[in-house]
Design an enzyme around this catalytic site. Structure first.
Site, PDB file in Angstrom:
ATOM      1  N   ASP A   1     -10.844 -10.519   9.915  1.00 15.96           N
ATOM      2  CA  ASP A   1     -11.568 -10.329  11.177  1.00 15.96           C
ATOM      3  C   ASP A   1     -13.071 -10.509  10.977  1.00 15.96           C
ATOM      4  O   ASP A   1     -13.761 -11.099  11.814  1.00 15.96           O
ATOM      5  CB  ASP A   1     -11.278  -8.948  11.776  1.00 15.96           C
ATOM      6  CG  ASP A   1     -10.082  -8.998  12.731  1.00 15.96           C
ATOM      7  OD1 ASP A   1      -9.293  -9.966  12.622  1.00 15.96           O
ATOM      8  OD2 ASP A   1      -9.939  -8.097  13.566  1.00 15.96           O
TER       9      ASP A   1
ATOM     10  N   ASP B   1      -6.423  -7.768   6.630  1.00 15.72           N
ATOM     11  CA  ASP B   1      -6.608  -7.486   8.043  1.00 15.72           C
ATOM     12  C   ASP B   1      -8.097  -7.353   8.345  1.00 15.72           C
ATOM     13  O   ASP B   1      -8.637  -7.970   9.281  1.00 15.72           O
ATOM     14  CB  ASP B   1      -5.876  -6.160   8.344  1.00 15.72           C
ATOM     15  CG  ASP B   1      -5.711  -5.937   9.824  1.00 15.72           C
ATOM     16  OD1 ASP B   1      -5.977  -6.871  10.601  1.00 15.72           O
ATOM     17  OD2 ASP B   1      -5.308  -4.822  10.208  1.00 15.72           O
TER      18      ASP B   1
ATOM     19  N   ASP C   1     -14.788  -3.914  -1.626  1.00 15.78           N
ATOM     20  CA  ASP C   1     -16.065  -3.494  -1.025  1.00 15.78           C
ATOM     21  C   ASP C   1     -17.132  -4.560  -1.262  1.00 15.78           C
ATOM     22  O   ASP C   1     -17.905  -4.910  -0.367  1.00 15.78           O
ATOM     23  CB  ASP C   1     -16.521  -2.112  -1.536  1.00 15.78           C
ATOM     24  CG  ASP C   1     -16.207  -1.880  -2.999  1.00 15.78           C
ATOM     25  OD1 ASP C   1     -15.534  -2.736  -3.619  1.00 15.78           O
ATOM     26  OD2 ASP C   1     -16.642  -0.858  -3.545  1.00 15.78           O
TER      27      ASP C   1
ATOM     28  N   LYS D   1      -8.676  -3.607  -5.330  1.00 15.86           N
ATOM     29  CA  LYS D   1      -9.464  -2.402  -5.599  1.00 15.86           C
ATOM     30  C   LYS D   1      -8.896  -1.814  -6.894  1.00 15.86           C
ATOM     31  O   LYS D   1      -8.476  -0.647  -6.951  1.00 15.86           O
ATOM     32  CB  LYS D   1      -9.326  -1.439  -4.402  1.00 15.86           C
ATOM     33  CG  LYS D   1     -10.239  -0.246  -4.434  1.00 15.86           C
ATOM     34  CD  LYS D   1     -11.688  -0.569  -4.116  1.00 15.86           C
ATOM     35  CE  LYS D   1     -12.534   0.695  -4.210  1.00 15.86           C
ATOM     36  NZ  LYS D   1     -13.966   0.429  -4.258  1.00 15.86           N
TER      37      LYS D   1
ATOM     38  N   TYR E   1       0.787  -1.222   0.000  1.00 18.73           N
ATOM     39  CA  TYR E   1       0.000   0.000   0.000  1.00 18.73           C
ATOM     40  C   TYR E   1       0.812   1.261   0.000  1.00 18.73           C
ATOM     41  O   TYR E   1       0.383   2.294  -0.488  1.00 18.73           O
ATOM     42  CB  TYR E   1      -0.940   0.021   1.211  1.00 18.73           C
ATOM     43  CG  TYR E   1      -2.115  -0.763   0.846  1.00 18.73           C
ATOM     44  CD1 TYR E   1      -3.069  -0.202   0.011  1.00 18.73           C
ATOM     45  CD2 TYR E   1      -2.208  -2.085   1.193  1.00 18.73           C
ATOM     46  CE1 TYR E   1      -4.108  -0.956  -0.422  1.00 18.73           C
ATOM     47  CE2 TYR E   1      -3.246  -2.840   0.762  1.00 18.73           C
ATOM     48  CZ  TYR E   1      -4.195  -2.270  -0.047  1.00 18.73           C
ATOM     49  OH  TYR E   1      -5.221  -3.011  -0.477  1.00 18.73           O
TER      50      TYR E   1
END
Ligand code: NAD
Length: 343
Positions: free
Chosen positions: A235, A231, A207, A175, A141
């Protein structure tokens, strides 16, 4: 071939749950011809207490020589005031980076017997078994897309290798419609796919993936994604199962050597009470056998034994929903007995 396993029990409930994992190892050695050499070492708060360092030198040396590492948990309120470098968590982070464990495997499995533990409707989650493969080294990133190609390639290979050991269905989450780094991600994953013609590859925007995970999670088998997306998605997926004491994880290097640990922490609130659920640790051991030691048959037997124990009604307090529960050690003993029955 003798497998060398380093055992790092750590703090809090770490030693309690690891003891139950070791009972299973002993059973495999005694009854199923599993050839392993076990050596224990201190990490986290226990490392600090022993050697003034959350990752003592001899612990790192042992882990470097080992074929795989079984890890319990670290941390506890008694270490909260230590300076940052000496805190238990630092030991774990340093170990991961020293061993270049870049591929984080986070399964979300829900045994049908525990479907009521989920916040989702029974039919959506009963029997859920997905694996999220998350890139763990960052970089992607925050760096320029140039120079990260090899990072994407190796996590993609890791995910395709894992897909080959499962249902050969891989969903890559990115993305790419917005992020330049994600465009490169998609390009590289697609190129690596050519090396794995048996694996069915699909792509999904993050998304949409987060929505699909909650809408119809059983459509996924293996998901591969970058550090930050992984991450968050892992979760969400873990919580679909509703039982933190049941979920194992692994972090692998480029050669498949790995560290295996429950996803939960050291649970200081229940230490020494016999309340800790050892199944996440026992299932971590099954992952070790499957992914690092290439003993898929033994791994499958552990998974089956855990399923059988749940069928027989054994529950530790965290998954008992108020009904009768067994202790940490009784649960470990039940898994060993179920394993023996499979022999
Ligand atoms: P935690 O996962 O330790 O506990 C959260 C809740 O889940 C607690 O109520 C606990 O009793 C319960 N729980 C956890 N594991 C369980 C098990 N096997 N069986 C039954 N119940 C279980 O998270 P926390 O309370 O936020 O953190 C406690 C300590 O653990 C902190 O010091 C934290 O830094 C550390 N921690 C370590 C790791 C790790 O070792 N990888 C991961 C997360 C947190």
């Amino acid at each position: 071939m003798t497998h060398k396993i380093a055992v790092l029990a750590g703090d809090g409930i770490g030693p309690e749950i690891v003891d139950e994992g070791l009972k299973v190892v002993k059973c495999l050695q005694a009854d199923f011809g599993f050839d392993a050499e076990i050596e224990a070492a201190a990490i986290g708060g226990a490392g600090y207490d022993l050697a003034g360092d959350p990752l003592p030198e001899q612990t790192l040396a042992l882990c470097r020589q080992a074929d795989a590492i079984l890890f319990g948990a670290i941390g506890g309120p008694q270490y909260d005031d230590l300076e940052r470098e000496l805190r238990p968590e630092k030991g774990l982070l340093r170990l991961r980076s020293s061993l270049s464990l870049f591929s984080n495997l986070r399964p979300a499995m829900l045994y049908p017997q525990l479907a009521d533990a989920s916040s989702l409707k029974n039919e959506l989650v009963a029997g859920l078994d997905i694996m999220i493969v998350r890139e763990l080294t960052g970089g992607i990133y925050f760096g320029q897309p140039r120079g990260i190609r090899h990072e994407i390639e190796r996590i993609a290979r890791s995910a395709f290798d894992i897909s080959m050991l499962r249902n050969r269905k891989l969903c890559s989450v990115d993305k790419a419609n917005v992020l330049e780094a994600s465009e490169l991600w998609r390009e590289v994953v697609t190129r690596v796919a050519a090396e794995y013609p048996e694996v069915e590859l699909s792509h999904m925007y993050v998304d949409n993936a987060s929505m699909q995970l909650v809408r119809a999670p059983k459509q996924f088998d293996v998901i591969v994604t970058s550090n930050m997306f992984g991450d968050i998605l892992s979760d969400t997926a873990a919580m679909l199962t509703g039982s933190i004491g049941m979920l194992p994880s692994a972090s692998l290097d480029a050669d498949g050597k790995g560290m295996y640990e429950p996803i939960h922490g050291s649970a200081p609130d229940i230490v020494g009470k016999g309340l800790a659920n050892p199944l996440a640790t026992i299932l971590s051991l099954a992952m070790m056998l499957r992914y690092s030691l290439r003993q898929a048959e033994l791994a499958g037997m552990i998974d089956t034994a855990v399923g059988n124990v749940l069928n027989q009604g054994f529950r530790t307090a965290d998954i008992a929903g108020g009904a009768h529960s067994v202790s940490t050690a009784e649960m470990g003993d039940a898994v060993v007995a179920a394993l023996r029955e499979l022999g």
